[in-house]
Design an enzyme around this catalytic site. Structure first.
Site, PDB file in Angstrom:
ATOM      1  N   LYS A  20       0.832  -1.214   0.000  1.00 46.22           N
ATOM      2  CA  LYS A  20       0.000   0.000   0.000  1.00 46.22           C
ATOM      3  C   LYS A  20       0.864   1.260   0.000  1.00 46.22           C
ATOM      4  CE  LYS A  20      -2.025  -0.932   3.966  1.00 46.22           C
ATOM      5  NZ  LYS A  20      -1.330  -2.164   4.323  1.00 46.22           N
ATOM      6  N   ARG A  95      -9.810   1.095   8.204  1.00 51.37           N
ATOM      7  CA  ARG A  95      -9.376  -0.261   8.551  1.00 51.37           C
ATOM      8  C   ARG A  95     -10.496  -1.048   9.202  1.00 51.37           C
ATOM      9  NH1 ARG A  95      -3.696   0.660   8.774  1.00 51.37           N
ATOM     10  NH2 ARG A  95      -2.557  -1.274   9.118  1.00 51.37           N
ATOM     11  N   ARG A 134      11.865  -5.842   5.404  1.00 46.38           N
ATOM     12  CA  ARG A 134      11.668  -4.416   5.105  1.00 46.38           C
ATOM     13  C   ARG A 134      12.568  -3.516   5.952  1.00 46.38           C
ATOM     14  NH1 ARG A 134       5.794  -1.842   5.539  1.00 46.38           N
ATOM     15  NH2 ARG A 134       5.935  -2.683   7.659  1.00 46.38           N
ATOM     16  N   ARG A 167      10.961  -1.306  11.328  1.00 46.82           N
ATOM     17  CA  ARG A 167       9.806  -0.900  12.130  1.00 46.82           C
ATOM     18  C   ARG A 167       9.634  -1.833  13.317  1.00 46.82           C
ATOM     19  NH1 ARG A 167       4.847   0.363   8.160  1.00 46.82           N
ATOM     20  NH2 ARG A 167       3.761  -0.769   9.811  1.00 46.82           N
ATOM     21  N   ARG A 178      -0.817  -8.818  13.179  1.00 41.86           N
ATOM     22  CA  ARG A 178      -1.364  -7.760  12.306  1.00 41.86           C
ATOM     23  C   ARG A 178      -2.159  -8.373  11.157  1.00 41.86           C
ATOM     24  NH1 ARG A 178       4.040  -5.105  10.852  1.00 41.86           N
ATOM     25  NH2 ARG A 178       2.872  -3.863   9.361  1.00 41.86           N
TER      26      ARG A 178
HETATM   27  P1  AP5 Z   1       4.871  -1.602   1.925  1.00 39.13           P
HETATM   28  O1  AP5 Z   1       4.571  -0.741   0.750  1.00 39.13           O
HETATM   29  O2  AP5 Z   1       5.631  -1.032   3.046  1.00 39.13           O
HETATM   30  O3  AP5 Z   1       3.530  -2.337   2.434  1.00 39.13           O
HETATM   31  P2  AP5 Z   1       2.309  -1.779   3.258  1.00 39.13           P
HETATM   32  O4  AP5 Z   1       1.085  -2.413   2.704  1.00 39.13           O
HETATM   33  O5  AP5 Z   1       2.351  -0.293   3.326  1.00 39.13           O
HETATM   34  O6  AP5 Z   1       2.634  -2.439   4.675  1.00 39.13           O
HETATM   35  P3  AP5 Z   1       2.529  -1.830   6.140  1.00 39.13           P
HETATM   36  O7  AP5 Z   1       3.241  -2.777   7.043  1.00 39.13           O
HETATM   37  O8  AP5 Z   1       2.948  -0.395   6.159  1.00 39.13           O
HETATM   38  O9  AP5 Z   1       0.995  -1.947   6.377  1.00 39.13           O
HETATM   39  P4  AP5 Z   1       0.243  -1.830   7.687  1.00 39.13           P
HETATM   40  O10 AP5 Z   1      -1.127  -1.662   7.180  1.00 39.13           O
HETATM   41  O11 AP5 Z   1       0.454  -2.944   8.640  1.00 39.13           O
HETATM   42  O12 AP5 Z   1       0.958  -0.601   8.455  1.00 39.13           O
HETATM   43  P5  AP5 Z   1       0.501   0.881   8.760  1.00 39.13           P
HETATM   44  O13 AP5 Z   1       1.713   1.701   8.819  1.00 39.13           O
HETATM   45  O14 AP5 Z   1      -0.617   1.277   7.905  1.00 39.13           O
HETATM   46  O15 AP5 Z   1       5.649  -2.892   1.367  1.00 39.13           O
HETATM   47  C1  AP5 Z   1       6.147  -3.874   2.251  1.00 39.13           C
HETATM   48  C2  AP5 Z   1       7.543  -4.343   1.784  1.00 39.13           C
HETATM   49  O16 AP5 Z   1       7.401  -5.002   0.534  1.00 39.13           O
HETATM   50  C3  AP5 Z   1       8.535  -3.181   1.543  1.00 39.13           C
HETATM   51  O17 AP5 Z   1       9.813  -3.587   1.893  1.00 39.13           O
HETATM   52  C4  AP5 Z   1       8.445  -2.932   0.023  1.00 39.13           C
HETATM   53  O18 AP5 Z   1       9.640  -2.415  -0.486  1.00 39.13           O
HETATM   54  C5  AP5 Z   1       8.141  -4.338  -0.487  1.00 39.13           C
HETATM   55  N1  AP5 Z   1       7.297  -4.348  -1.688  1.00 39.13           N
HETATM   56  C6  AP5 Z   1       6.202  -3.572  -1.926  1.00 39.13           C
HETATM   57  N2  AP5 Z   1       5.640  -3.893  -3.107  1.00 39.13           N
HETATM   58  C7  AP5 Z   1       6.395  -4.918  -3.623  1.00 39.13           C
HETATM   59  C8  AP5 Z   1       6.318  -5.685  -4.822  1.00 39.13           C
HETATM   60  N3  AP5 Z   1       5.336  -5.489  -5.743  1.00 39.13           N
HETATM   61  N4  AP5 Z   1       7.229  -6.651  -5.015  1.00 39.13           N
HETATM   62  C9  AP5 Z   1       8.211  -6.877  -4.089  1.00 39.13           C
HETATM   63  N5  AP5 Z   1       8.364  -6.174  -2.936  1.00 39.13           N
HETATM   64  C10 AP5 Z   1       7.444  -5.207  -2.705  1.00 39.13           C
HETATM   65  O19 AP5 Z   1      -0.080   0.712  10.247  1.00 39.13           O
HETATM   66  C11 AP5 Z   1       0.750   0.392  11.330  1.00 39.13           C
HETATM   67  C12 AP5 Z   1      -0.081   0.281  12.592  1.00 39.13           C
HETATM   68  O20 AP5 Z   1      -0.676   1.558  12.897  1.00 39.13           O
HETATM   69  C13 AP5 Z   1      -1.259  -0.691  12.559  1.00 39.13           C
HETATM   70  O21 AP5 Z   1      -0.854  -2.014  12.843  1.00 39.13           O
HETATM   71  C14 AP5 Z   1      -2.157  -0.105  13.640  1.00 39.13           C
HETATM   72  O22 AP5 Z   1      -1.669  -0.423  14.925  1.00 39.13           O
HETATM   73  C15 AP5 Z   1      -1.985   1.384  13.444  1.00 39.13           C
HETATM   74  N6  AP5 Z   1      -2.950   1.945  12.508  1.00 39.13           N
HETATM   75  C16 AP5 Z   1      -2.690   2.510  11.296  1.00 39.13           C
HETATM   76  N7  AP5 Z   1      -3.799   2.914  10.702  1.00 39.13           N
HETATM   77  C17 AP5 Z   1      -4.808   2.612  11.533  1.00 39.13           C
HETATM   78  C18 AP5 Z   1      -6.221   2.765  11.443  1.00 39.13           C
HETATM   79  N8  AP5 Z   1      -6.797   3.305  10.361  1.00 39.13           N
HETATM   80  N9  AP5 Z   1      -6.980   2.318  12.478  1.00 39.13           N
HETATM   81  C19 AP5 Z   1      -6.409   1.754  13.567  1.00 39.13           C
HETATM   82  N10 AP5 Z   1      -5.074   1.572  13.715  1.00 39.13           N
HETATM   83  C20 AP5 Z   1      -4.281   1.998  12.695  1.00 39.13           C
HETATM   84 MG    MG Z   2       2.668   1.123   4.878  1.00 34.80          MG
END
Ligand code: AP5
Ligand code: MG
Length: 228
Positions: A20, A95, A134, A167, A178
């Site tokens: 994402k 979410r 990552r 992270r 997660r």
């Molecule tokens: P990346 O692009 O980083 O993936 P991502 O989907 O953004 O993964 P996240 O871990 O950031 O998602 P998340 O939803 O758990 O975390 P968030 O920060 O939103 O890609 C991942 C890896 O793969 C990277 O190394 C990248 O280079 C690689 N990659 C990407 N595409 C690729 C491809 N096509 N081929 C190969 N490699 C590839 O949330 C964190 C925490 O915050 C949550 O757990 C929760 O506690 C809280 N939180 C956030 N938002 C909310 C909400 N709305 N409500 C409640 N709690 C929330």
């Molecule tokens: Mg992310």
């Protein structure tokens, strides 16, 4: 009409590690729209040790979601800023179904809408592999792989100079948690948006460039707020 002349209200949906953030950043740079990551907004609060950040840290580190009444106002306040008037790319929000309902209400008041919800499908095995490897830049958020770089190395983006870190929620046990929470609380949004005819399923297992091209194609053929 050029892609950048249209209003785009985009929600990128997908499990942790589905790409994402990677795709939101590319779209944001390509059509000059703000990339709004709820995870980044929360991590900034943690880094600045705000009361909200202090409350959120334990929940994020243990792989839990922060409550809806914390997540919604943060994103609502960001969407009210002027740079969102031409559109926005939401990453990690909504979410839960209550967050999606709250988002609809906020956008209705602001005279905006969601025009497209790309859903990036990735197998659990691949999600685990990606998160395990990552590295994230502390300054610009670009992600890298541990296969070629190490924590403490410097971001390779020109003029960035940020330090790469792992992270705190990327250890295997927290990743599993997660992903389980995603299945339980976030995956229901797939049918929520499919019923509203704005969901676009995209395999997230292709190369970053290929997926990016597919997303731009989907943006070209997405409907406008008047048509939704
Ligand atoms: P990346 O692009 O980083 O993936 P991502 O989907 O953004 O993964 P996240 O871990 O950031 O998602 P998340 O939803 O758990 O975390 P968030 O920060 O939103 O890609 C991942 C890896 O793969 C990277 O190394 C990248 O280079 C690689 N990659 C990407 N595409 C690729 C491809 N096509 N081929 C190969 N490699 C590839 O949330 C964190 C925490 O915050 C949550 O757990 C929760 O506690 C809280 N939180 C956030 N938002 C909310 C909400 N709305 N409500 C409640 N709690 C929330
Ligand atoms: Mg992310």
């Amino acid at each position: 009409m050029a892609l950048s002349d249209r209003f785009h209200g985009i929600v990128i949906l997908g499990a942790p590690g589905s790409g994402k953030g990677t795709q939101a950043k590319l779209i944001s740079e390509s059509v000059d729209l703000p990339h709004i990551s709820s995870g980044e907004l929360l991590r900034a609060n943690i880094a600045n040790q705000t009361p909200l950040g202090i409350m959120a840290k334990g929940l994020i580190d243990s792989g839990n979601l922060v409550p809806d009444d914390v997540a919604v106002p943060i994103v609502r306040d960001r969407l009210m800023q002027d740079d969102c008037k031409r559109g926005f790319i939401l990453d990690g929000f909504p979410r839960t179904i209550p967050q999606a309902d709250a988002l609809n209400s906020v956008l209705h008041v602001l005279g905006m809408c969601i025009t497209l919800v790309p859903y990036l499908r990735v197998s659990e095995r691949m999600l685990m592999q990606r998160l395990m490897h990552r590295l994230t830049c502390r300054v610009c958020g670009t992600t890298y792989s541990l296969v070629s770089l190490s924590p403490g190395d410097i971001c390779e983006k020109p003029d960035c100079g940020g330090v790469l870190f792992r992270r705190s929620d990327d250890d295997p046990d927290t990743q599993r948690k997660r992903i389980a929470i995603y299945e339980e609380q976030t995956a229901p949004l797939i049918s929520y948006y499919a019923e509203r005819h704005i969901l676009k399923r995209v395999s997230g297992e292709h190369t970053v460039d290929y997926i990016f091209r597919k997303l731009l194609e989907a943006m070209r053929s997405s409907r406008t707020c008047d048509q939704i």
